[in-house]
Enzyme design. Structure first.
Site, PDB file in Angstrom:
ATOM      1  N   LYS A 100      -8.438   7.074   6.003  1.00  0.00           N
ATOM      2  CA  LYS A 100      -7.324   6.366   5.684  1.00  0.00           C
ATOM      3  C   LYS A 100      -7.644   5.073   4.805  1.00  0.00           C
ATOM      4  O   LYS A 100      -8.347   4.189   5.227  1.00  0.00           O
ATOM      5  CB  LYS A 100      -6.374   5.868   6.905  1.00  0.00           C
ATOM      6  CG  LYS A 100      -5.844   7.200   7.428  1.00  0.00           C
ATOM      7  CD  LYS A 100      -4.708   6.781   8.506  1.00  0.00           C
ATOM      8  CE  LYS A 100      -4.147   8.321   9.084  1.00  0.00           C
ATOM      9  NZ  LYS A 100      -3.158   7.694  10.157  1.00  0.00           N
TER      10      LYS A 100
ATOM     11  N   ASP B 126       0.846  -1.026  -0.018  1.00  0.00           N
ATOM     12  CA  ASP B 126      -0.016   0.018  -0.128  1.00  0.00           C
ATOM     13  C   ASP B 126       0.874   1.133  -0.044  1.00  0.00           C
ATOM     14  O   ASP B 126       2.027   1.009   0.345  1.00  0.00           O
ATOM     15  CB  ASP B 126      -0.920  -0.180   1.096  1.00  0.00           C
ATOM     16  CG  ASP B 126      -1.665   1.158   1.396  1.00  0.00           C
ATOM     17  OD1 ASP B 126      -2.382   1.535   0.471  1.00  0.00           O
ATOM     18  OD2 ASP B 126      -1.683   1.824   2.606  1.00  0.00           O
ATOM     19  N   LEU B 127       0.351   2.506  -0.158  1.00  0.00           N
ATOM     20  CA  LEU B 127       1.196   3.518  -0.331  1.00  0.00           C
ATOM     21  C   LEU B 127       1.148   4.407   0.767  1.00  0.00           C
ATOM     22  O   LEU B 127       1.992   4.357   1.761  1.00  0.00           O
ATOM     23  CB  LEU B 127       0.966   4.321  -1.649  1.00  0.00           C
ATOM     24  CG  LEU B 127       1.757   5.635  -1.827  1.00  0.00           C
ATOM     25  CD1 LEU B 127       3.096   5.176  -2.086  1.00  0.00           C
ATOM     26  CD2 LEU B 127       1.382   6.057  -3.142  1.00  0.00           C
ATOM     27  N   ASP B 128       0.136   5.227   1.003  1.00  0.00           N
ATOM     28  CA  ASP B 128      -0.131   5.990   2.097  1.00  0.00           C
ATOM     29  C   ASP B 128      -0.283   5.194   3.411  1.00  0.00           C
ATOM     30  O   ASP B 128      -1.025   4.261   3.475  1.00  0.00           O
ATOM     31  CB  ASP B 128      -1.438   6.702   2.011  1.00  0.00           C
ATOM     32  CG  ASP B 128      -1.888   7.728   3.182  1.00  0.00           C
ATOM     33  OD1 ASP B 128      -0.909   8.130   3.792  1.00  0.00           O
ATOM     34  OD2 ASP B 128      -3.022   7.947   3.371  1.00  0.00           O
TER      35      ASP B 128
ATOM     36  N   THR C 273       1.045  10.347   3.406  1.00  0.00           N
ATOM     37  CA  THR C 273       0.371  11.336   2.801  1.00  0.00           C
ATOM     38  C   THR C 273      -1.018  11.865   3.387  1.00  0.00           C
ATOM     39  O   THR C 273      -1.514  12.634   3.025  1.00  0.00           O
ATOM     40  CB  THR C 273       0.191  11.086   1.177  1.00  0.00           C
ATOM     41  OG1 THR C 273      -0.216   9.621   1.205  1.00  0.00           O
ATOM     42  CG2 THR C 273       1.460  11.310   0.403  1.00  0.00           C
TER      43      THR C 273
ATOM     44  N   SER D 165      -2.323   0.583  -4.458  1.00  0.00           N
ATOM     45  CA  SER D 165      -2.932   1.836  -3.757  1.00  0.00           C
ATOM     46  C   SER D 165      -4.156   2.016  -4.246  1.00  0.00           C
ATOM     47  O   SER D 165      -4.523   2.071  -5.422  1.00  0.00           O
ATOM     48  CB  SER D 165      -2.102   3.078  -3.864  1.00  0.00           C
ATOM     49  OG  SER D 165      -2.473   4.032  -3.632  1.00  0.00           O
ATOM     50  N   ALA D 166      -5.199   3.018  -3.535  1.00  0.00           N
ATOM     51  CA  ALA D 166      -6.367   3.278  -3.738  1.00  0.00           C
ATOM     52  C   ALA D 166      -6.249   4.666  -4.572  1.00  0.00           C
ATOM     53  O   ALA D 166      -7.298   5.145  -5.272  1.00  0.00           O
ATOM     54  CB  ALA D 166      -7.150   3.732  -2.628  1.00  0.00           C
TER      55      ALA D 166
ATOM     56  N   GLU E   7      -0.035  -3.378   4.550  1.00  0.00           N
ATOM     57  CA  GLU E   7      -1.230  -2.430   4.771  1.00  0.00           C
ATOM     58  C   GLU E   7      -1.187  -1.915   6.104  1.00  0.00           C
ATOM     59  O   GLU E   7      -1.110  -2.376   6.836  1.00  0.00           O
ATOM     60  CB  GLU E   7      -2.334  -3.160   4.438  1.00  0.00           C
ATOM     61  CG  GLU E   7      -2.885  -2.962   3.039  1.00  0.00           C
ATOM     62  CD  GLU E   7      -3.551  -1.663   2.781  1.00  0.00           C
ATOM     63  OE1 GLU E   7      -3.766  -0.704   3.709  1.00  0.00           O
ATOM     64  OE2 GLU E   7      -4.056  -1.428   1.637  1.00  0.00           O
ATOM     65  N   ASP E   8      -1.621  -0.582   5.956  1.00  0.00           N
ATOM     66  CA  ASP E   8      -2.157   0.163   7.361  1.00  0.00           C
ATOM     67  C   ASP E   8      -3.389   0.467   7.745  1.00  0.00           C
ATOM     68  O   ASP E   8      -3.845   0.841   8.609  1.00  0.00           O
ATOM     69  CB  ASP E   8      -1.217   1.534   7.160  1.00  0.00           C
ATOM     70  CG  ASP E   8      -2.072   2.578   6.358  1.00  0.00           C
ATOM     71  OD1 ASP E   8      -2.090   2.155   5.240  1.00  0.00           O
ATOM     72  OD2 ASP E   8      -2.426   3.682   6.939  1.00  0.00           O
TER      73      ASP E   8
HETATM   74  P1  B16 Z   1      -6.453  10.080  -4.113  1.00  0.00           P
HETATM   75  P2  B16 Z   1      -3.388   4.246  -0.024  1.00  0.00           P
HETATM   76  C1  B16 Z   1      -5.402   6.165  -0.132  1.00  0.00           C
HETATM   77  O1  B16 Z   1      -4.183   5.785  -0.487  1.00  0.00           O
HETATM   78  C2  B16 Z   1      -5.491   7.169   1.112  1.00  0.00           C
HETATM   79  O2  B16 Z   1      -5.045   6.435   2.251  1.00  0.00           O
HETATM   80  C3  B16 Z   1      -6.827   7.780   1.478  1.00  0.00           C
HETATM   81  O3  B16 Z   1      -6.819   8.706   2.340  1.00  0.00           O
HETATM   82  C4  B16 Z   1      -7.255   8.541   0.070  1.00  0.00           C
HETATM   83  O4  B16 Z   1      -8.543   8.955   0.024  1.00  0.00           O
HETATM   84  C5  B16 Z   1      -7.186   7.510  -1.219  1.00  0.00           C
HETATM   85  O5  B16 Z   1      -5.960   6.962  -1.292  1.00  0.00           O
HETATM   86  C6  B16 Z   1      -7.442   8.168  -2.372  1.00  0.00           C
HETATM   87  O6  B16 Z   1      -6.504   9.268  -2.912  1.00  0.00           O
HETATM   88  O7  B16 Z   1      -7.475  11.198  -3.668  1.00  0.00           O
HETATM   89  O8  B16 Z   1      -5.051  10.623  -4.200  1.00  0.00           O
HETATM   90  O9  B16 Z   1      -7.065   9.352  -5.303  1.00  0.00           O
HETATM   91  O10 B16 Z   1      -3.490   4.257   1.453  1.00  0.00           O
HETATM   92  O11 B16 Z   1      -4.562   3.272  -0.686  1.00  0.00           O
HETATM   93  O12 B16 Z   1      -2.208   4.316  -0.613  1.00  0.00           O
HETATM   94 MG    MG Z   2      -2.962   3.169   3.293  1.00  0.00          MG
END
Ligand code: B16
Ligand code: MG
Length: 217
Positions: free
Chosen positions: A47, A11-13, A19, A116-117, A171-172
């Site tokens: 998150k 996962d990224l964030d 972030t 990542s999402a 993953e977090d």
């Molecule tokens: P964006 P991850 C997620 O990243 C974030 O944790 C989440 O807070 C955010 O809303 C989502 O990405 C979408 O991000 O607005 O940049 O498309 O943890 O899946 O890496």
């Molecule tokens: Mg995350």
């Protein structure tokens, strides 16, 4: 946990970079414009959640119901502020242990993928210099179903040509661990064992991970 680990999916964030604070700054600015306060505690609920779902949570906190067109405009507005922040990111914002573990994986012949999402993942990976560490990058621009749906991790495994049972997910977020379970993959939670209950193991950060520890899982 399993016989042979052939791929690590990240996962990224919250795993490779933090972030969440940039998301928080942008969402709280939007809430302020809409006339209510959005706290750091509220931000915990966002998150790992997609942008659209995050806006729904924010509006629920503010007690607002808005037409779809307005919601699209607000999500776009938040994203413009968020992108301003992440365009300034550099390698110093990579979380402890991440580069070392990614390097170790690659040297050991273990494949690596991002799962990542975020639709802004490429901006972050390019700014921090993380992009070349991945054999596959699956982000919010390539998926249609958000975690806890397993789509993102199954696509990553498919791209790497590795079976789900040979993958480990880092993953977090609770929804991310559930996505790993539903994908039939092992998982390592980054954060608190009280929250990431379904993970095979939970560690505070990737600084606690290494290839030898991976084989102990
Ligand atoms: P964006 P991850 C997620 O990243 C974030 O944790 C989440 O807070 C955010 O809303 C989502 O990405 C979408 O991000 O607005 O940049 O498309 O943890 O899946 O890496
Ligand atoms: Mg995350």
């Amino acid at each position: 946990m399993q016989q042979k680990i052939r791929a690590c999916l990240f996962d990224l964030d919250g795993v490779l970079v933090d972030t969440a604070r940039y998301h928080y700054l942008a969402w709280s600015r939007l809430a302020q414009e809409l006339g209510f306060t959005f706290t750091e505690k509220d931000n915990e609920r966002l998150k790992g959640v997609s942008r659209d779902a995050s806006l729904e949570i924010l509006l629920e906190i503010g007690g607002l119901t808005l037409p779809q067109e307005e919601k699209l405009r607000l999500a776009e507005r938040k994203n413009t502020w968020y992108v301003e922040s992440i365009l300034k990111m550099n390698s110093q914002e990579i979380l402890p242990g991440a580069l070392e573990f990614l390097t170790e994986c690659r040297l050991a012949g273990i494949k690596t993928a991002l799962g990542s999402a975020s639709k802004n993942a490429m901006t972050i990976l390019n700014g921090t210099g993380l992009a070349p560490y991945f054999d596959a990058i699956i982000d919010g621009t390539k998926t249609s179903r958000a975690k806890p749906d397993p789509e993102v991790f199954l696509l990553a495994a498919e791209n790497l040509n590795v079976l789900p049972e040979d993958c480990v997910v880092f993953e977090d977020a609770e929804a991310g661990i559930e996505a790993a379970v539903r994908a039939g993959m092992a998982s390592v939670g980054i954060g608190s064992p009280d929250i990431l209950k379904q993970a095979n193991r939970v560690i505070p950060s990737l600084a606690e991970m290494s290839i030898s520890r991976l084989s102990e899982l």
